[in-house]
Design an enzyme around this catalytic site. Sequence first.
Site, short mmCIF file in Angstrom:
data_model
loop_
_atom_site.label_atom_id
_atom_site.label_comp_id
_atom_site.label_asym_id
_atom_site.label_seq_id
_atom_site.Cartn_x
_atom_site.Cartn_y
_atom_site.Cartn_z
N ILE A 1 0.83 -1.20 0.00
CA ILE A 1 0.00 0.00 0.00
C ILE A 1 0.86 1.25 0.00
O ILE A 1 0.66 2.18 -0.80
CB ILE A 1 -0.97 -0.01 1.20
N GLY B 1 -11.64 2.06 4.19
CA GLY B 1 -10.47 1.79 3.36
C GLY B 1 -10.61 0.63 2.40
O GLY B 1 -10.19 0.71 1.26
N HIS C 1 -14.07 3.58 8.70
CA HIS C 1 -13.31 2.41 8.23
C HIS C 1 -13.75 1.98 6.84
O HIS C 1 -14.17 0.84 6.60
CB HIS C 1 -13.41 1.24 9.20
N ARG D 1 -4.09 0.99 10.91
CA ARG D 1 -4.65 0.47 12.15
C ARG D 1 -4.56 1.54 13.22
O ARG D 1 -3.53 2.20 13.37
CB ARG D 1 -3.91 -0.79 12.61
N GLU E 1 -14.57 0.13 17.25
CA GLU E 1 -15.41 0.32 16.07
C GLU E 1 -16.68 -0.52 16.20
O GLU E 1 -16.59 -1.68 16.60
CB GLU E 1 -14.64 -0.08 14.80
N ASP F 1 -9.38 6.78 9.43
CA ASP F 1 -10.34 5.79 8.96
C ASP F 1 -10.42 4.61 9.91
O ASP F 1 -11.24 3.72 9.71
CB ASP F 1 -9.95 5.31 7.56
#
Length: 316
Positions: free
Chosen positions: A154, A285, A283, A235, A264, A259
């Site tokens: 990434i 992504g 979140h 993370r 969560e 994000d």
Amino acid sequence: MRCVILDDYQGAALALADWSGLEGVEVSAVREHLDDEDALVAAVGAAEILVVMRERTPLPASVLARLPRLRLVVTSGMRNASIDVAAAGERGVVVCGTASRPTPPVELTWALLLGLARHVVPEATALRAGGPWQSTLGRDLAGSTLTLVGLGKIGTRVAAVARAFGMDVVAWSPHLTAERADAAGVRLAPSLVAALAEGDFVSLHLVLSDSTRGLLGPDELAAMRDTAYLVNTSRAGLVDTAALVAALEAGRIAGAGLDVYDVEPLPASDRLRSLPTVLGTPHLGYVTEGNYRTYFTEAVEDIAAWLAGEPVRLLT
């Protein structure tokens, strides 16, 4: 035989893959998030197969012990720290996964970074509400420095986009070599603090582990420029959240694009929801149609292979 799909927030799981080929398997999906263990066990019931989305719902040993009929767990992606794989194995539960495309989190990283740099949300909100016409000054990407903490699949793709914008890119990670940095067209920083000190924008792309948990604490955040923005689509555990909130409240950094969160869904009262310098997304992504098609199509393949006694994509 029953199969339950958990955390199907968008109601997309059944439409994005062909589950009809799983003869003799009754498939159902649960859209609401179940953060209570009793509610989770009741929802799964006597299902033999469970499909989970990333790390939305943990499956610790205590939950697995209450699901005696469970025999197969399929997770999206090939890494899921919220599943006790060892405990599953002890109970004879097979845990397998699917592929996951690296491009969606790259794209969201740039959505957050650009949103911060050009104050997209406050300006769009003001426009919709009939507020002031142009009240902020955007930050130029061309000629600025992007610091990447992590240069894997990434991070390397994020670096390529940064170069297209005309940005200088510096990178650091615990095991990053000069050869890998050169191959990605970025400069290797001598230390994390040095990398943070250079960045006009800082983006995190590391795997969370015992060695990286809390990597950015008070001292590291203090090393950043007070005009710098932090973006985290990796993370939440990489950053000391209390230290980040304190830095944002004190104006020691310009803002953050987030994000990922320690809890969560993020509680409604969490300070990160109300800080004006936070651009937060829930979140997203990995949440794209292409990724979901991959997840659920390969979940069906994993289930079919398991039913046929064939090899599956095992998590370790």
